[in-house]
Design an enzyme around this catalytic site. Structure first.
Site, PDB file in Angstrom:
ATOM      1  N   LYS A 114      32.156-110.716  98.300  1.00 49.45           N
ATOM      2  CA  LYS A 114      32.819-111.596  97.331  1.00 49.45           C
ATOM      3  C   LYS A 114      32.063-112.901  97.279  1.00 49.45           C
ATOM      4  CE  LYS A 114      36.671-111.358  94.870  1.00 49.45           C
ATOM      5  NZ  LYS A 114      37.361-110.114  94.501  1.00 49.45           N
TER       6      LYS A 114
HETATM    7  N1  GLU Z   1      36.965-108.886  91.191  1.00 44.36           N
HETATM    8  C1  GLU Z   1      37.475-107.554  91.043  1.00 44.36           C
HETATM    9  C2  GLU Z   1      38.236-107.129  92.282  1.00 44.36           C
HETATM   10  O1  GLU Z   1      38.718-107.948  93.030  1.00 44.36           O
HETATM   11  C3  GLU Z   1      36.394-106.569  90.600  1.00 44.36           C
HETATM   12  C4  GLU Z   1      35.251-106.380  91.536  1.00 44.36           C
HETATM   13  C5  GLU Z   1      34.152-105.506  90.979  1.00 44.36           C
HETATM   14  O2  GLU Z   1      34.321-104.932  89.920  1.00 44.36           O
HETATM   15  O3  GLU Z   1      33.127-105.403  91.639  1.00 44.36           O
HETATM   16  O4  GLU Z   1      38.432-105.978  92.529  1.00 44.36           O
END
Ligand code: GLU
Length: 424
Positions: A114
């Site tokens: 993240k």
């Molecule tokens: N931010 C989204 C999540 O928390 C999507 C992450 C992604 O598609 O890589 O799942």
């Protein structure tokens, strides 16, 4: 005007500790050995960057940003980038770990990561956000990569930022690299169905849970807290399947209609109103805190972390909670939820539809081929339903709530993979 650092949020449980507390319970139920436990609990890499950006007034401001790679055991790390004034390292660490577990639960070949930048995108111009996105990308160009670490949108970011990221990364590589990021605009190699994918997955897992509980969607009521991309799509798709959405909320407040809110109309309104429901006439205003504890069958928290806490969990009346957001329930609230017999479809299962379609986008990019919307939706639904059944089966087998069952399924898979791969 001088940029004001946001005040730290008080009374907020540390999200990394919240994640670890559940991880510990699941590890114990599974009988995870100490070595694997230590490997899985520690983020592989944590990068802090400080990027200077020229603002529209000509002054240079330095922004702090993060990229945490929690695990690459299952494959390249995957996870969004959050732009928010109050984002902090332990939050990004928790969100990165949740990505590891999410990808494992839904069975896609990714580890978890993240990113975050401390900024207030709503008070910045498009040019400032573009320069910030490019500066952040440039500082992490050795971390990102289609086989290494693949970012995506999260809160405060969307297809526009992903386009800049792809372009900046591609420039440094000397060729267009579509697969370095997902959640891109369609014309840039984005996937059909990606925008609504998280909300669609929330709907699919809500319906799967209602089926287990013997609830008839067309006789059920729900509230959706958060009316951004995830909440609005979840509300729309649940309403299409007969669920009466009595209440919704966003930062402008909470909105209630005894006859059910016309979700299509609410979405149209917000799209013409800067993304906000402020002034929406199709409902009465109500207290945002009361929305979470309203007398409905299903509660869908689809905004931020820590909204269901020891301060309000006693009053929750819903029989089913479907977590569209990451970490909306604080660890300390878990026990009371379980005592009350509320079923929770946990975040790492309920909102995994987003990363699933991100995976499909990455696959399409690498094939150089575009799937139809039907194919994307059908496959995503199959992945979600299978993941739900895996978690449900684990909850029966180990006699644990769905949340712990989801961690068990995830940890078991990552641990098994680690055993095959081995360490040093
Ligand atoms: N931010 C989204 C999540 O928390 C999507 C992450 C992604 O598609 O890589 O799942």
């Amino acid at each position: 005007m001088l940029y004001k650092e946001p005040a730290p949020i008080k009374d907020r449980e540390n999200p990394f500790e919240s994640m670890m507390s559940r991880f510990n319970i699941a590890a114990e139920v599974l009988g995870l050995d100490e070595e694997t436990y230590n490997v899985l609990k520690s983020p592989t890499r944590q990068v802090i960057v400080n990027v200077p950006v020229t603002m529209d007034d000509g002054k240079v401001r330095v922004f702090e940003g993060y990229r945490v790679i929690h695990s690459t055991i299952l494959g390249p790390s995957k996870g969004g980038i959050r732009y928010a004034p109050d984002v902090f390292l332990d939050e990004v660490k928790a969100l990165a770990a949740w990505m590891t577990w999410k990808c494992a639960v839904v069975d896609i070949p990714y580890g978890g990561a993240k990113g975050g930048i401390i900024c207030d995108p709503y008070s910045m111009s498009s040019g400032e956000i573009e320069r910030l996105t490019r500066a952040y990308t440039s500082s992490l160009v050795d971390i990102f990569g289609p086989d290494q670490d693949i970012p995506a949108p999260d809160m405060g970011t969307g297809p526009r930022e992903m386009a800049w990221l792809m372009d900046e990364y591609s420039k440094t590589k000397g060729s267009t690299v579509h697969a370095v990021v997902t959640g891109k605009p369609l014309v840039l190699g984005g996937s059909l169905g990606r925008v609504e994918a998280t909300g669609r997955g929330v709907m699919v897992s809500a319906l799967a849970a209602m089926d287990k509980l013997g609830m008839d969607p067309s006789k059920s009521t729900a509230v959706v807290q958060g009316f951004g991309n995830v909440g609005a799509w979840a509300a729309k798709l649940m309403a299409e399947r007969g669920v009466k959405i009595l209440g919704v909320s966003d930062v402008s407040g909470a909105y209630w209609n005894d006859n059910g809110i016309d979700i299509e109309e609410a979405i149209r309104y917000k799209n013409n109103n800067n993304g906000r429901l402020q002034g929406f006439q199709g409902a009465e205003m109500m207290d945002s805190d009361d929305l979470l504890t309203a007398n409905v069958d299903v509660l869908v928290p689809a905004a931020v972390e820590d909204v269901i806490t020891i301060h309000n969990v006693d009053k929750i009346q819903a029989r089913l909670i479907v977590e569209g957001a990451n970490g909306p329930t604080s660890y300390k609230a878990d026990n009371i939820i379980n005592e009350k017999g509320i079923m929770v479809v946990p975040d790492i299962l309920a909102n995994s539809g987003g990363v699933t379609v991100s995976y499909f986008e990455w696959v399409q990019n690498r094939m150089g081929f575009k799937w139809t919307l039907q194919r994307v939706n059908d496959r995503a639904e199959r992945y979600m339903k299978e993941a739900f059944e895996r978690v449900y089966a684990a909850s029966q087998k180990y006699e644990v709530p769905m949340r712990i069952a989801a961690y068990i399924v995830a940890i078991d898979k990552v641990a098994m993979t680690y055993k095959y791969r081995g360490g040093f």
